[in-house]
Design a protein around this motif. Structure first.
Motif, PDB file in Angstrom:
ATOM      1  N   GLY A 123       0.754  -1.237   0.000  1.00 24.61           N
ATOM      2  CA  GLY A 123       0.000   0.000   0.000  1.00 24.61           C
ATOM      3  C   GLY A 123       0.787   1.291   0.000  1.00 24.61           C
ATOM      4  O   GLY A 123       0.225   2.363   0.214  1.00 24.61           O
ATOM      5  N   SER A 124       2.060   1.233  -0.290  1.00 20.03           N
ATOM      6  CA  SER A 124       2.850   2.468  -0.345  1.00 20.03           C
ATOM      7  C   SER A 124       2.408   3.330  -1.523  1.00 20.03           C
ATOM      8  O   SER A 124       2.272   2.832  -2.638  1.00 20.03           O
ATOM      9  CB  SER A 124       4.339   2.147  -0.485  1.00 20.03           C
ATOM     10  N   SER A 125       2.219   4.614  -1.255  1.00 17.71           N
ATOM     11  CA  SER A 125       1.879   5.542  -2.331  1.00 17.71           C
ATOM     12  C   SER A 125       3.132   6.058  -3.040  1.00 17.71           C
ATOM     13  O   SER A 125       3.039   6.629  -4.119  1.00 17.71           O
ATOM     14  CB  SER A 125       1.079   6.721  -1.777  1.00 17.71           C
ATOM     15  N   ARG A 126       4.302   5.845  -2.429  1.00 19.69           N
ATOM     16  CA  ARG A 126       5.575   6.277  -3.012  1.00 19.69           C
ATOM     17  C   ARG A 126       6.610   5.153  -2.832  1.00 19.69           C
ATOM     18  O   ARG A 126       7.562   5.279  -2.056  1.00 19.69           O
ATOM     19  CB  ARG A 126       6.044   7.563  -2.335  1.00 19.69           C
ATOM     20  N   PRO A 127       6.435   4.034  -3.545  1.00 12.37           N
ATOM     21  CA  PRO A 127       7.284   2.870  -3.305  1.00 12.37           C
ATOM     22  C   PRO A 127       8.777   3.106  -3.529  1.00 12.37           C
ATOM     23  O   PRO A 127       9.596   2.560  -2.783  1.00 12.37           O
ATOM     24  CB  PRO A 127       6.737   1.795  -4.239  1.00 12.37           C
ATOM     25  N   ALA A 128       9.167   3.911  -4.505  1.00 12.59           N
ATOM     26  CA  ALA A 128      10.601   4.147  -4.729  1.00 12.59           C
ATOM     27  C   ALA A 128      11.209   4.888  -3.549  1.00 12.59           C
ATOM     28  O   ALA A 128      12.269   4.498  -3.033  1.00 12.59           O
ATOM     29  CB  ALA A 128      10.814   4.924  -6.029  1.00 12.59           C
ATOM     30  N   GLU A 129      10.555   5.929  -3.108  1.00 12.44           N
ATOM     31  CA  GLU A 129      11.045   6.709  -1.970  1.00 12.44           C
ATOM     32  C   GLU A 129      11.053   5.866  -0.688  1.00 12.44           C
ATOM     33  O   GLU A 129      12.021   5.884   0.076  1.00 12.44           O
ATOM     34  CB  GLU A 129      10.144   7.931  -1.786  1.00 12.44           C
ATOM     35  N   HIS A 130       9.991   5.118  -0.474  1.00 12.77           N
ATOM     36  CA  HIS A 130       9.896   4.303   0.734  1.00 12.77           C
ATOM     37  C   HIS A 130      10.905   3.154   0.723  1.00 12.77           C
ATOM     38  O   HIS A 130      11.454   2.795   1.767  1.00 12.77           O
ATOM     39  CB  HIS A 130       8.474   3.795   0.909  1.00 12.77           C
ATOM     40  N   THR A 131      11.154   2.602  -0.456  1.00 16.12           N
ATOM     41  CA  THR A 131      12.159   1.533  -0.549  1.00 16.12           C
ATOM     42  C   THR A 131      13.536   2.049  -0.150  1.00 16.12           C
ATOM     43  O   THR A 131      14.287   1.363   0.552  1.00 16.12           O
ATOM     44  CB  THR A 131      12.185   0.942  -1.967  1.00 16.12           C
ATOM     45  N   ALA A 132      13.889   3.248  -0.573  1.00 14.66           N
ATOM     46  CA  ALA A 132      15.181   3.832  -0.197  1.00 14.66           C
ATOM     47  C   ALA A 132      15.289   3.959   1.324  1.00 14.66           C
ATOM     48  O   ALA A 132      16.347   3.673   1.909  1.00 14.66           O
ATOM     49  CB  ALA A 132      15.365   5.192  -0.869  1.00 14.66           C
ATOM     50  N   ILE A 133      14.216   4.347   1.971  1.00 13.46           N
ATOM     51  CA  ILE A 133      14.207   4.480   3.432  1.00 13.46           C
ATOM     52  C   ILE A 133      14.375   3.113   4.088  1.00 13.46           C
ATOM     53  O   ILE A 133      15.177   2.946   5.018  1.00 13.46           O
ATOM     54  CB  ILE A 133      12.901   5.166   3.897  1.00 13.46           C
ATOM     55  N   VAL A 134      13.641   2.125   3.615  1.00 17.63           N
ATOM     56  CA  VAL A 134      13.709   0.774   4.192  1.00 17.63           C
ATOM     57  C   VAL A 134      15.090   0.168   3.969  1.00 17.63           C
ATOM     58  O   VAL A 134      15.663  -0.448   4.879  1.00 17.63           O
ATOM     59  CB  VAL A 134      12.589  -0.125   3.627  1.00 17.63           C
ATOM     60  N   MET A 135      15.654   0.348   2.772  1.00 14.29           N
ATOM     61  CA  MET A 135      16.994  -0.199   2.498  1.00 14.29           C
ATOM     62  C   MET A 135      18.036   0.443   3.405  1.00 14.29           C
ATOM     63  O   MET A 135      18.924  -0.256   3.920  1.00 14.29           O
ATOM     64  CB  MET A 135      17.353  -0.019   1.019  1.00 14.29           C
ATOM     65  N   ALA A 136      17.944   1.735   3.615  1.00 17.10           N
ATOM     66  CA  ALA A 136      18.889   2.409   4.515  1.00 17.10           C
ATOM     67  C   ALA A 136      18.735   1.876   5.939  1.00 17.10           C
ATOM     68  O   ALA A 136      19.730   1.631   6.643  1.00 17.10           O
ATOM     69  CB  ALA A 136      18.671   3.922   4.475  1.00 17.10           C
ATOM     70  N   HIS A 137      17.510   1.668   6.370  1.00 14.22           N
ATOM     71  CA  HIS A 137      17.258   1.113   7.702  1.00 14.22           C
ATOM     72  C   HIS A 137      17.869  -0.285   7.820  1.00 14.22           C
ATOM     73  O   HIS A 137      18.559  -0.588   8.797  1.00 14.22           O
ATOM     74  CB  HIS A 137      15.750   1.070   7.967  1.00 14.22           C
ATOM     75  N   LEU A 138      17.625  -1.125   6.816  1.00 17.12           N
ATOM     76  CA  LEU A 138      18.160  -2.483   6.849  1.00 17.12           C
ATOM     77  C   LEU A 138      19.686  -2.486   6.872  1.00 17.12           C
ATOM     78  O   LEU A 138      20.301  -3.257   7.620  1.00 17.12           O
ATOM     79  CB  LEU A 138      17.655  -3.292   5.653  1.00 17.12           C
ATOM     80  N   ASP A 139      20.300  -1.644   6.046  1.00 17.21           N
ATOM     81  CA  ASP A 139      21.764  -1.563   6.053  1.00 17.21           C
ATOM     82  C   ASP A 139      22.280  -1.205   7.442  1.00 17.21           C
ATOM     83  O   ASP A 139      23.248  -1.782   7.930  1.00 17.21           O
ATOM     84  CB  ASP A 139      22.268  -0.540   5.028  1.00 17.21           C
ATOM     85  N   GLY A 140      21.620  -0.247   8.088  1.00 12.04           N
ATOM     86  CA  GLY A 140      22.031   0.164   9.430  1.00 12.04           C
ATOM     87  C   GLY A 140      21.867  -0.946  10.452  1.00 12.04           C
ATOM     88  O   GLY A 140      22.758  -1.191  11.274  1.00 12.04           O
ATOM     89  N   VAL A 141      20.742  -1.644  10.405  1.00  5.94           N
ATOM     90  CA  VAL A 141      20.493  -2.730  11.359  1.00  5.94           C
ATOM     91  C   VAL A 141      21.488  -3.869  11.147  1.00  5.94           C
ATOM     92  O   VAL A 141      22.064  -4.391  12.110  1.00  5.94           O
ATOM     93  CB  VAL A 141      19.036  -3.238  11.248  1.00  5.94           C
ATOM     94  N   VAL A 142      21.697  -4.248   9.898  1.00  6.37           N
ATOM     95  CA  VAL A 142      22.637  -5.343   9.612  1.00  6.37           C
ATOM     96  C   VAL A 142      24.039  -4.949  10.056  1.00  6.37           C
ATOM     97  O   VAL A 142      24.733  -5.734  10.733  1.00  6.37           O
ATOM     98  CB  VAL A 142      22.609  -5.744   8.123  1.00  6.37           C
ATOM     99  N   LEU A 143      24.478  -3.756   9.724  1.00  9.35           N
ATOM    100  CA  LEU A 143      25.820  -3.319  10.126  1.00  9.35           C
ATOM    101  C   LEU A 143      25.960  -3.322  11.643  1.00  9.35           C
ATOM    102  O   LEU A 143      26.967  -3.784  12.184  1.00  9.35           O
ATOM    103  CB  LEU A 143      26.112  -1.931   9.555  1.00  9.35           C
TER     104      LEU A 143
END
Length: 194
Positions: A142-162
């Motif tokens: 249901g994201s209205s801005r999937p490209a923008e939201h994906t960038a946020i989620v990917m950054a979050h995941l990178d931070g958590v994994v690191l």
């Protein structure tokens, strides 16, 4: 005569293992030969320079990671923020548990890509393909801005994994899942002023 692809992959996987367990400074042709269980000179016969070895290793790491993401995308079809949070939390567990060595090598090679345009191109190519998967998942929940939201989620995941690589088990698995649920819900659920 072309090199045997299975031997090339054996060398590249051994190089990834060296970086993931001993660090980038430990990467030498001789160290890779030893890790691969091959005679001295085998790696240098395939990759004359350290730069050529690093480029091939980055391409191999990207290939291995993309196969994992594409399998996950074919298998998992999250239909809600909570389902996607569960999928991504399980991915974090894999990347910081059984695939820890691969993940440590990934961050080392990505740091090297900051200084090497050829490595950077390979990393960017992979990032675009993973982002495409993320965008389809975010759109599905249901994201209205999937490209923008994906960038946020990917950054979050990178931070958590690191963070979990540097401090094993922190944050805990439950906290990873809870954080992802909170993030994903905030991206797709409307805010109600009370």
């Amino acid at each position: 005569m072309a090199a045997d692809p299975s031997r090339v992959n054996r060398v590249l996987d051994a190089g990834i293992e060296v970086i993931g367990t001993e660090g980038l400074r430990a990467l030498t042709h001789r160290a890779v030969d030893a890790a691969a269980g091959l005679p001295n000179g085998s790696t240098s016969n395939l990759f004359r320079t350290r730069e050529a070895l690093l480029q091939a290793m980055t391409a191999r790491l990207v290939e291995v990671e993309l196969v994992g993401w594409e399998r996950r995308a074919a298998r998992d079809r999250p239909a809600s923020p909570d389902m996607l949070a569960t999928t991504l939390a399980a991915t974090v567990q894999q990347l910081t548990g059984p695939l820890r060595t691969l993940s440590v090598a990934r961050y080392a090679l990505f740091t090297e890509a900051a200084r090497d345009p050829a490595l950077r191109r390979e990393v960017e190519r992979a990032g675009r393909r993973v982002a495409a998967i993320g965008q389809s998942w975010l759109a599905a929940i249901g994201s209205s801005r999937p490209a923008e939201h994906t960038a946020i989620v990917m950054a979050h995941l990178d931070g958590v994994v690191l963070r979990r690589l540097a401090f094993p088990g922190v944050p805990g698995a439950d906290d990873v899942a809870a954080g992802l649920r909170l993030l994903l819900r905030s991206l797709v659920e409307p805010v109600h002023d009370g």
